[in-house]
Design a protein around this motif. Structure first.
Motif, short mmCIF file in Angstrom:
data_model
loop_
_atom_site.label_atom_id
_atom_site.label_comp_id
_atom_site.label_asym_id
_atom_site.label_seq_id
_atom_site.Cartn_x
_atom_site.Cartn_y
_atom_site.Cartn_z
N ALA A 1 -50.38 -2.28 -3.68
CA ALA A 1 -51.33 -2.38 -2.56
C ALA A 1 -51.82 -3.81 -2.41
O ALA A 1 -51.90 -4.36 -1.31
CB ALA A 1 -52.49 -1.43 -2.79
N ARG A 2 -52.14 -4.44 -3.54
CA ARG A 2 -52.66 -5.82 -3.51
C ARG A 2 -51.62 -6.76 -2.90
O ARG A 2 -51.94 -7.61 -2.08
CB ARG A 2 -53.03 -6.25 -4.93
CG ARG A 2 -53.69 -7.60 -4.98
CD ARG A 2 -54.53 -7.76 -6.23
NE ARG A 2 -53.78 -7.56 -7.46
CZ ARG A 2 -54.09 -6.64 -8.37
NH1 ARG A 2 -55.10 -5.84 -8.21
NH2 ARG A 2 -53.35 -6.52 -9.46
N HIS A 3 -50.39 -6.57 -3.31
CA HIS A 3 -49.31 -7.41 -2.79
C HIS A 3 -49.20 -7.22 -1.28
O HIS A 3 -48.99 -8.18 -0.54
CB HIS A 3 -48.00 -7.05 -3.49
CG HIS A 3 -46.88 -7.95 -3.10
ND1 HIS A 3 -45.97 -7.64 -2.11
CD2 HIS A 3 -46.55 -9.20 -3.52
CE1 HIS A 3 -45.12 -8.64 -1.95
NE2 HIS A 3 -45.45 -9.59 -2.81
N THR B 1 -59.23 -15.59 -1.41
CA THR B 1 -59.69 -15.85 -2.77
C THR B 1 -59.59 -14.56 -3.58
O THR B 1 -59.93 -13.50 -3.07
CB THR B 1 -61.19 -16.28 -2.76
OG1 THR B 1 -61.38 -17.23 -1.73
CG2 THR B 1 -61.60 -16.87 -4.08
N LEU B 2 -59.10 -14.68 -4.79
CA LEU B 2 -59.11 -13.53 -5.69
C LEU B 2 -60.25 -13.69 -6.67
O LEU B 2 -60.42 -14.76 -7.26
CB LEU B 2 -57.78 -13.42 -6.45
CG LEU B 2 -56.52 -13.22 -5.62
CD1 LEU B 2 -55.30 -13.05 -6.52
CD2 LEU B 2 -56.65 -12.03 -4.69
N GLU B 3 -61.01 -12.64 -6.81
CA GLU B 3 -62.14 -12.67 -7.75
C GLU B 3 -61.82 -11.67 -8.86
O GLU B 3 -61.88 -10.47 -8.65
CB GLU B 3 -63.40 -12.26 -6.99
CG GLU B 3 -64.67 -12.38 -7.77
CD GLU B 3 -65.82 -11.70 -7.02
OE1 GLU B 3 -66.68 -12.44 -6.53
OE2 GLU B 3 -65.84 -10.46 -6.95
N ASN B 4 -61.43 -12.18 -10.01
CA ASN B 4 -61.01 -11.31 -11.12
C ASN B 4 -62.14 -11.12 -12.13
O ASN B 4 -62.86 -12.06 -12.43
CB ASN B 4 -59.83 -11.94 -11.87
CG ASN B 4 -58.62 -12.14 -10.96
OD1 ASN B 4 -58.67 -11.85 -9.76
ND2 ASN B 4 -57.54 -12.66 -11.52
N SER B 5 -62.27 -9.91 -12.61
CA SER B 5 -63.22 -9.70 -13.71
C SER B 5 -62.62 -8.67 -14.66
O SER B 5 -62.09 -7.66 -14.24
CB SER B 5 -64.56 -9.21 -13.17
OG SER B 5 -64.43 -7.96 -12.56
N PHE C 1 -60.02 -6.28 -12.97
CA PHE C 1 -60.19 -5.86 -11.57
C PHE C 1 -60.04 -7.09 -10.68
O PHE C 1 -60.50 -8.18 -11.04
CB PHE C 1 -61.56 -5.23 -11.38
CG PHE C 1 -61.77 -4.00 -12.24
CD1 PHE C 1 -61.32 -2.76 -11.81
CD2 PHE C 1 -62.37 -4.10 -13.49
CE1 PHE C 1 -61.49 -1.63 -12.60
CE2 PHE C 1 -62.54 -3.00 -14.29
CZ PHE C 1 -62.09 -1.75 -13.85
N VAL C 2 -59.41 -6.90 -9.55
CA VAL C 2 -59.12 -8.04 -8.67
C VAL C 2 -59.65 -7.78 -7.26
O VAL C 2 -59.08 -6.97 -6.52
CB VAL C 2 -57.59 -8.31 -8.62
CG1 VAL C 2 -57.30 -9.55 -7.79
CG2 VAL C 2 -57.01 -8.45 -10.02
N ASN C 3 -60.75 -8.42 -6.92
CA ASN C 3 -61.27 -8.33 -5.56
C ASN C 3 -60.56 -9.35 -4.68
O ASN C 3 -60.31 -10.48 -5.11
CB ASN C 3 -62.78 -8.62 -5.53
CG ASN C 3 -63.59 -7.56 -6.25
OD1 ASN C 3 -63.15 -6.41 -6.37
ND2 ASN C 3 -64.77 -7.93 -6.71
#
Ligand code: NAG
Length: 203
Positions: A65-67, A83-87, A99-101
């Motif tokens: 889905a992200r791709h 921008t990817l916001e990873n936590s 998790f990748v916003n």
């Protein structure tokens, strides 16, 4: 009598008008709304079908889905800044997941970072781990597809509007208004919804 009528009108404007949250749309407005052109068809809709599948955080299923989202912006809306916001967080299952916003932003070309007011549209793209095979069509694949559709529908209008504003010199601080889509990971719980087991990426 006139004064009275004016007073009533004033009361109406001051009290009633701000409370009305909607106005009826005219036929003309409705006819002018961007068509989905089948984009939301569950079988082959270009914006919905590719993400109508399981999207479980930290697994290859959500990467698909992200791709798709990243590819969509890359191909169709290349002026949007991604921008990817990873936590990485410990989940209720006892293991850490990243998790990748995904944050897609389009600002006026003259806007300074930090000065921009943005209309933010938000949906989450992860799906629940259980029941097995749960695709979360309304929660929230369809809203994600709608965000993409909205962004694509306003993209050219934003370009035109901002070009006209630059031409006329109307580029002050108050004109710094952009649009941002937040497509969030890790909204769902893994076992059952509690303050701790929910909203991992989407908080
Ligand atoms: C965030 O995660 C994505 C997907 O795994 C990865 O491609 C990207 O490089 C990561 N970004 C950072 C800054 O770690």
């Amino acid at each position: 009598m006139h004064l009275h009528a004016a007073f009533i009108r004033l009361i109406f404007l001051a009290v009633v008008v701000p409370v009305l949250a909607y106005t009826a749309l005219s036929d003309e407005t409705l006819a002018g709304l961007p068509s989905s052109n089948g984009d939301f068809n569950i079988k082959d809709g270009k914006l919905l079908a590719p993400i109508l599948r399981t999207r479980i955080p930290g697994t290859p299923s959500i990467e698909i889905a992200r791709h798709f989202f990243l590819d969509f912006f890359h191909k169709e809306l290349p002026t949007w800044k991604i921008t990817l916001e990873n936590s990485t967080q410990q989940t209720a299952l006892g293991k850490a997941i990243t998790f990748v916003n995904i944050i897609a932003t389009r600002d006026p070309p003259w806007a300074q970072n930090g000065d921009v007011g943005r209309l933010a549209l938000v949906a989450h793209y992860d799906s629940k781990l259980t029941p097995d095979g749960f695709v979360g069509a309304t929660d929230s694949a369809a809203p994600c597809a709608m965000l993409l559709h909205a962004a694509r529908s306003i993209d050219q209008a934003l370009t035109k509007k901002w070009e006209a504003m630059e031409k006329s010199g109307d580029v002050g601080l108050s004109a710094e208004k952009g649009v941002q889509l937040l497509v969030l990971d890790g909204e769902e719980s893994f076992i059952s919804w509690t303050d701790e087991d929910s909203l991992y990426g989407a908080r």
